[in-house]
Design an enzyme around this catalytic site. Structure first.
Site, short mmCIF file in Angstrom:
data_model
loop_
_atom_site.label_atom_id
_atom_site.label_comp_id
_atom_site.label_asym_id
_atom_site.label_seq_id
_atom_site.Cartn_x
_atom_site.Cartn_y
_atom_site.Cartn_z
CD GLU A 1 1.12 -0.69 -12.49
OE1 GLU A 1 1.96 -1.38 -12.12
OE2 GLU A 1 0.50 -0.18 -11.89
NE ARG B 1 6.20 -6.41 3.09
CZ ARG B 1 4.72 -5.98 4.29
NH1 ARG B 1 4.38 -7.31 4.92
NH2 ARG B 1 5.35 -5.35 5.31
CG HIS C 1 -0.80 -7.40 3.34
ND1 HIS C 1 0.43 -6.92 2.29
CD2 HIS C 1 -0.45 -7.10 4.04
CE1 HIS C 1 1.58 -6.93 2.91
NE2 HIS C 1 0.60 -6.88 4.27
#
Ligand code: NAI
Length: 335
Positions: A271, A234, A302
């Protein structure tokens, strides 16, 4: 009147998974949304919610779903789900504990080899029409030391592969598995010693409050100069500022990353422009861009889990999870 069937909603199922999912879900009513969960458009009737990692199941999402009883994530990691908020509402959460240990380990090996043999720089050069190996010298893996942080499913699969490459393995885990160490021929040590002694360091631990910035400004300095860092676990396990500085100064020879902190903001210009992300997220996005652009990094999106075989295993286990929950015999619960 027939018994009420649960309202099941899948988010983020890709086109090429739909047919297989439909076969496995035969007889169970469900809705399928190809994109990640959008908190604004969410249908409040959902009882069973099924998501991938890019769908953030926040406390606000949980509040917006008054009928929600169950969340299944089609992943091993579940740091995208607010477990505290789920627990408060008595909502069960299940994951797919094992589907891709070999899959992720193979991707980790490719990042390692890609970096140590300058694979992408070499291929790029040839595509540019320059057939010349000068300046592309790599290093052997054989005879080097690999430091594996986290010796669970993926860590152990990687160790098996790495032994085949002639690497010596040092490992660190909160719960050392001495049986595995004996069987796979590796040695546990403490974190500082692993950082100091390894030529390549690879992360295979979950992201939790305790592991946030597990590799940080302080301990990155302990890493042996000229080592490589690999992260397929992660993004937020590594402090991106510390990583960028170590790459720029040459303290680290390179980094292979399948995950980045705040990776969901990459290309999410909307965003960023709307200003809904925090100053801290904005800074991380900028640093991510600088990390991606470097010659001594390989960053993949990912993608470590993404093999045909692993996707099939993810669907199989997720459907088993859902069926078990409906039968009131839930499996693979993380909360
Ligand atoms: P696992 O649960 O089998 O192993 C994790 C290991 O980490 C355990 O041995 C545990 O004792 C250890 N650990 C936990 N907290 C620790 C700490 N604070 N310090 C040291 N050790 C600690 O998990 P698995 O299947 O090996 O997966 C590892 C991680 O890989 C997942 O949590 C997930 O985030 C990530 N992953 C990434 C994928 C990708 O596509 N990039 C795909 C699948 C998993």
């Amino acid at each position: 009147m027939p018994p009420k069937k649960p309202a099941i909603a899948f988010f983020g199922v890709w086109k090429d998974m739909e047919v297989y999912l439909a076969e496995q879900m035969k007889g169970l009513p469900y809705a399928n949304y190809p994109s990640a969960l959008d908190p604004v458009k969410i249908n409040s009737c959902i009882e069973l919610l099924v998501v991938f990692v890019e769908s953030k199941v926040t406390s606000a999402v949980i509040q917006a779903l008054p009928q929600l009883k169950y969340i299944a994530t089609m992943s091993t990691g579940y740091d995208h789900i607010d477990l505290k908020a789920a627990k408060k509402r008595n909502i069960a959460v299940a994951n797919v504990p094992v589907y891709g240990n070999v899959t992720v380990a193979e991707h980790t090996m490719s990042l390692m080899l890609g970096l140590t043999r300058k694979l992408f720089l070499s291929a790029e050069r040839v595509k540019e029409g320059i057939y010349d190996f000068h300046g592309l010298r790599g290093v052997d893996l054989a005879g080097k030391t690999l430091g594996v942080i986290g010796t669970g499913h993926i860590g152990q699969s990687l160790i098996k592969m790495a032994r085949g490459f002639g690497l010596t393995i040092l490992a660190y885990d909160l719960f050392p598995n001495l049986t595995a160490a004996k069987k796979l021929n590796f040695t546990y040590t403490n974190l500082n010693s692993l950082l100091k002694r390894s030529d390549i360091i690879t992360l295979h631990i979950p992201l939790t409050a305790a592991t946030y910035h597990f590799i940080n400004k302080k301990n990155i300095a302990l890493i042996k100069k000229g080592s490589y860092l690999i992260n397929t676990a992660r993004g937020a396990l590594v402090d991106p500022t510390a990583l960028l500085k170590a790459l720029e100064s040459g303290h680290l020879a390179g980094a292979g990353l399948d995950v980045l902190e705040d990776e969901d903001l990459i290309q999410n210009y909307e965003e960023i422009i709307q200003g809904t992300c925090t100053a801290c997220e904005l800074k991380t996005s900028l640093i991510n861009k600088l990390i991606i652009e470097r010659q001594n990094t390989i960053v993949t999106p990912h993608n470590a889990f993404n093999s045909t075989e692993a996707i099939k295993r993810i669907v199989d286990t997720t459907v088993l999870n859902i069926k078990a929950f409906i039968k009131n015999k839930p499996i693979n619960l993380v909360c």
